[in-house]
Design a protein around this motif. Structure first.
Motif, PDB file in Angstrom:
ATOM      1  N   PRO A  62      34.960  -0.781  11.941  1.00 34.47           N
ATOM      2  CA  PRO A  62      34.503   0.359  11.159  1.00 34.47           C
ATOM      3  C   PRO A  62      33.209   0.938  11.722  1.00 34.47           C
ATOM      4  N   SER A  63      33.161   2.254  11.719  1.00 32.95           N
ATOM      5  CA  SER A  63      31.981   2.948  12.246  1.00 32.95           C
ATOM      6  C   SER A  63      31.621   4.123  11.350  1.00 32.95           C
ATOM      7  N   ILE A  72      32.300   3.652  -3.626  1.00 31.55           N
ATOM      8  CA  ILE A  72      32.058   4.622  -2.558  1.00 31.55           C
ATOM      9  C   ILE A  72      33.220   4.543  -1.561  1.00 31.55           C
ATOM     10  N   PHE A  73      34.029   5.565  -1.521  1.00 28.45           N
ATOM     11  CA  PHE A  73      35.238   5.598  -0.700  1.00 28.45           C
ATOM     12  C   PHE A  73      36.012   4.286  -0.801  1.00 28.45           C
ATOM     13  N   GLY A  74      36.072   3.762  -2.019  1.00 28.77           N
ATOM     14  CA  GLY A  74      36.632   2.416  -2.135  1.00 28.77           C
ATOM     15  C   GLY A  74      37.774   2.259  -3.126  1.00 28.77           C
ATOM     16  N   LEU A 130      37.717  -5.340   4.932  1.00 31.28           N
ATOM     17  CA  LEU A 130      36.357  -5.182   5.454  1.00 31.28           C
ATOM     18  C   LEU A 130      35.429  -6.331   5.058  1.00 31.28           C
ATOM     19  N   PRO A 178      28.053  -4.583   3.323  1.00 26.68           N
ATOM     20  CA  PRO A 178      28.577  -3.971   4.529  1.00 26.68           C
ATOM     21  C   PRO A 178      29.055  -4.941   5.614  1.00 26.68           C
ATOM     22  N   SER A 220      28.442   1.270  14.770  1.00 27.77           N
ATOM     23  CA  SER A 220      29.710   0.560  14.690  1.00 27.77           C
ATOM     24  C   SER A 220      29.458  -0.851  14.177  1.00 27.77           C
ATOM     25  N   ARG A 221      30.331  -1.312  13.289  1.00 31.20           N
ATOM     26  CA  ARG A 221      30.268  -2.686  12.763  1.00 31.20           C
ATOM     27  C   ARG A 221      28.865  -3.045  12.275  1.00 31.20           C
ATOM     28  N   TYR A 230      32.053   8.725   6.707  1.00 31.04           N
ATOM     29  CA  TYR A 230      32.800   7.472   6.653  1.00 31.04           C
ATOM     30  C   TYR A 230      34.189   7.738   7.246  1.00 31.04           C
ATOM     31  N   GLY A 234      34.762  -4.221   0.418  1.00 32.38           N
ATOM     32  CA  GLY A 234      33.701  -3.962   1.398  1.00 32.38           C
ATOM     33  C   GLY A 234      32.707  -2.925   0.881  1.00 32.38           C
ATOM     34  N   GLY A 235      31.441  -3.105   1.192  1.00 31.24           N
ATOM     35  CA  GLY A 235      30.423  -2.130   0.793  1.00 31.24           C
ATOM     36  C   GLY A 235      30.279  -2.072  -0.707  1.00 31.24           C
ATOM     37  N   ASP A 236      30.354  -0.878  -1.243  1.00 30.29           N
ATOM     38  CA  ASP A 236      30.318  -0.672  -2.690  1.00 30.29           C
ATOM     39  C   ASP A 236      31.749  -0.400  -3.163  1.00 30.29           C
ATOM     40  N   THR A 241      26.349   0.019   0.139  1.00 25.93           N
ATOM     41  CA  THR A 241      27.353   0.786   0.862  1.00 25.93           C
ATOM     42  C   THR A 241      26.984   0.901   2.347  1.00 25.93           C
ATOM     43  N   ALA A 242      28.008   1.063   3.179  1.00 22.70           N
ATOM     44  CA  ALA A 242      27.812   1.005   4.633  1.00 22.70           C
ATOM     45  C   ALA A 242      26.744   1.982   5.125  1.00 22.70           C
TER      46      ALA A 242
HETATM   47  N1  SAH Z   1      33.417   0.972   0.113  1.00 21.33           N
HETATM   48  C1  SAH Z   1      32.931   0.962   1.446  1.00 21.33           C
HETATM   49  C2  SAH Z   1      33.554   2.048   2.310  1.00 21.33           C
HETATM   50  C3  SAH Z   1      35.023   1.892   2.491  1.00 21.33           C
HETATM   51  S1  SAH Z   1      35.720   3.153   3.476  1.00 21.33           S
HETATM   52  C4  SAH Z   1      31.394   1.094   1.429  1.00 21.33           C
HETATM   53  O1  SAH Z   1      30.826   1.363   0.396  1.00 21.33           O
HETATM   54  O2  SAH Z   1      30.789   0.906   2.469  1.00 21.33           O
HETATM   55  C5  SAH Z   1      35.724   2.414   5.051  1.00 21.33           C
HETATM   56  C6  SAH Z   1      34.719   3.058   5.953  1.00 21.33           C
HETATM   57  O3  SAH Z   1      33.425   2.578   5.649  1.00 21.33           O
HETATM   58  C7  SAH Z   1      34.907   2.743   7.406  1.00 21.33           C
HETATM   59  O4  SAH Z   1      35.874   3.584   7.990  1.00 21.33           O
HETATM   60  C8  SAH Z   1      33.529   3.016   7.956  1.00 21.33           C
HETATM   61  O5  SAH Z   1      33.303   4.389   8.124  1.00 21.33           O
HETATM   62  C9  SAH Z   1      32.651   2.552   6.812  1.00 21.33           C
HETATM   63  N2  SAH Z   1      32.163   1.180   7.019  1.00 21.33           N
HETATM   64  C10 SAH Z   1      32.399   0.114   6.245  1.00 21.33           C
HETATM   65  N3  SAH Z   1      31.750  -0.972   6.719  1.00 21.33           N
HETATM   66  C11 SAH Z   1      31.106  -0.569   7.821  1.00 21.33           C
HETATM   67  C12 SAH Z   1      30.257  -1.215   8.762  1.00 21.33           C
HETATM   68  N4  SAH Z   1      29.952  -2.523   8.667  1.00 21.33           N
HETATM   69  N5  SAH Z   1      29.750  -0.491   9.782  1.00 21.33           N
HETATM   70  C13 SAH Z   1      30.025   0.824   9.909  1.00 21.33           C
HETATM   71  N6  SAH Z   1      30.816   1.489   9.051  1.00 21.33           N
HETATM   72  C14 SAH Z   1      31.347   0.801   8.020  1.00 21.33           C
END
Ligand code: SAH
Length: 504
Positions: free
Chosen positions: A231-232, A96-98, A40, A15, A202-203, A174, A91-93, A121-122
């Motif tokens: 990102p939030s 997941i929305f990726g 991200l 994240p 946020s962030r 997300y 970013g993240g996984d 994931t975030a």
């Molecule tokens: N694949 C990523 C998500 C990508 S979609 C995952 O698994 O986390 C992008 C969204 O993820 C952003 O709009 C926000 O809602 C969220 N996001 C990603 N990183 C973040 C962070 N550090 N803090 C808060 N929200 C985050």
């Protein structure tokens, strides 16, 4: 010979906090030939890679071209077809929305082998770094991950807010910050209580993390006032209450601050880690670079007669590696050094020696040349002393040791050169008042900063950007070139610089 096809690793970067990538993810980065990373991803993760790294940004950013999803897919296939090991870092996984699954499907279609490395994931990380459990057993028997951003090309929303409002447990949205007012209103219209606890994180997991919590009804207003950035995530549910009891990350002393690290980038690992631990964002802005001597002949000739010396003095970690790595690469080892006594100017230099299983005989109490000279003076009369030094530096040691009756030879084992420019992003941060601190760890670094910083950025010094000197000598050098120093470290190390900032 037929070329072996390459392989693509779809890797979750986590994240934001660079410590939150998996071990497998780091292994993949280390062996990658090419890394394609998205907007991200924390760029500090690229330090694990030796490869060419390219940003496939969704947001425009310096140094990055925006690649469309089709182009990314194509690039993955092309590079792997050339036999390369490719990391697609997301970013993240990755799923997941990726869109990672679309990339995998494309690779499968083109017969390219792949592996998928999950990431944190975030939502999961944001919960923990904000101090709440998405599935606390008193509050939530389920958690839903929901997109707050329906693709505009969908004919009708897949989301039915009536159903969402009825879902028990925790809701995590997300990509919903811009639509928070709409999301909150739709949930309330459809029967979710206005008083439901809710938060925006946020962030998350970065030094810029901020959390705003309240009720679902008041959250849009609170978030607008706090001016949170993407990102939030939006988290809705009783679990948000736990925050008051469990929050920990946002208590870090330097949260939200940025610290400029001016030492060579490849030697900054410890400072990066320490900044993050303190909650600050490290900004790498090397002002000197360390290079080997242009020519090793003098070092080699001196090593050939190392038996003549009684003492070797090191005044930096680079001095230790400059001399002793060279000795090792020429086929030597510690046995040719057994007769020597060693002095180290400070704790970092001593540690570099200790890692080679050499215990320094002298480390002064205060980590500066004057103290080193004072500690050595009673010991070196009539002795042959070698100082493994940088191409530039102060002349305290030769003067003082000559006065103490030592026969000192100075040997340049590495060069410290000024960099010729600061990167544009760092200058912009300073101009925008967003770099909180800059650590100055030597007089030459101070002079280099004064020379390289444009006037537009100098205007921030002493105001939004404060300077911390590693020692009084460096503070004096900074003052001589017109730089205002706000703090001087008590211990003359980078750790001392960061501790001074933390204590201020
Ligand atoms: N694949 C990523 C998500 C990508 S979609 C995952 O698994 O986390 C992008 C969204 O993820 C952003 O709009 C926000 O809602 C969220 N996001 C990603 N990183 C973040 C962070 N550090 N803090 C808060 N929200 C985050």
């Amino acid at each position: 010979m037929e070329m072996q096809p390459g392989k693509v690793y779809l890797v979750g970067a986590g994240p934001g906090d660079p410590g939150l990538i998996s071990l497998r993810g780091v292994e993949c980065l280390q062996k990658a030939d090419v890394v394609l990373y998205d907007g991200l991803v924390n760029p500090l993760l690229l330090r694990h890679a030796k490869a060419h790294c390219e940003r496939t940004c969704r947001h425009s950013a310096p140094g990055g071209r925006i690649l469309k999803q089709d182009e990314i897919n194509q690039r993955l296939v092309e590079e792997a077809s050339k036999g390369k090991t490719v990391v697609r870092l997301k970013g993240g996984d990755p799923f997941i929305f990726g869109r990672g699954s679309e990339e995998a499907a494309f690779l499968r279609e083109h017969g390219i082998e792949y592996e998928i490395v999950p990431g944190i994931t975030a939502a999961v990380a944001a919960g923990e770094y904000a101090g709440l459990s998405l599935t606390h057993r008193d509050h939530a028997a389920m958690v839903s991950f929901i997109t707050g951003h329906e693709s505009p090309d969908k004919p009708a929303s897949q989301l039915d807010y009536r159903q969402l409002a009825e879902l028990p447990g925790t809701l995590v949205f997300y990509m919903g910050l811009d639509r928070l007012p709409k999301i909150a209103a739709s949930l309330i219209e459809n029967g979710k209580a206005e008083s439901t606890p809710a938060a925006v994180v946020s962030r998350a997991t970065t030094p810029l993390q901020r959390t705003v919590a309240g009720t679902l009804g008041e959250l849009p207003q609170l978030v607008a006032e706090a001016q949170l950035h993407a990102p939030s995530l939006i988290i809705v549910g009783e679990c948000v209450r736990q925050r008051e009891q469990l929050a920990w990350f946002e208590d870090r002393p330097l949260l939200g601050q940025r610290v400029g690290i001016t030492r060579p980038a490849h030697q900054a690992d410890e400072q990066i880690a320490r900044c993050i631990e303190l909650g600050a964002q490290p900004v790498l802005m090397p002002l000197i670079e360390i290079t080997p001597p242009d020519d090793w002949s003098e070092v080699d000739a001196t090593l050939d007669r190392i038996a003549e010396f009684d003492w070797v003095i090191f005044t930096s970690v680079n001095g230790v590696s400059g001399l002793l790595d060279r000795h090792w690469s020429r086929g030597g080892d510690v046995r040719q050094l057994a007769h020597l006594k060693f002095a180290a100017i400070g704790s970092s230099t001593a540690k570099a020696l200790e890692q080679l299983h050499i215990r320094p005989d002298v480390i002064p109490e205060e980590f500066r040349a004057e103290s080193l000279a004072a500690s050595l003076s009673p010991l070196v009369e009539g002795q042959k002393v070698l100082w493994a030094r940088a191409s530039r530096g102060r002349d305290v040691l030769p003067r003082e040791l000559a006065a103490a009756g030592a026969d000192l030879e100075q040997l340049v084992v590495y060069q410290n050169r000024d960099v010729t420019e600061l990167d544009a992003e760092t200058v912009e941060l300073i101009e925008a008042g967003e770099l909180t601190w800059i650590g100055l760890s030597s007089p030459s670094i101070a002079r280099s900063l004064a020379a390289l910083l444009p006037d537009s950025a100098k205007a921030s010094l002493g105001k939004s950007t404060r300077l911390v000197a590693i020692s009084p000598v460096t503070a004096e050098a900074a003052a001589e070139c017109g730089l205002p120093v706000a703090l001087v470290a008590d211990t003359f190390t980078w750790d001392g610089i960061l501790s001074a900032i933390a204590a201020s």
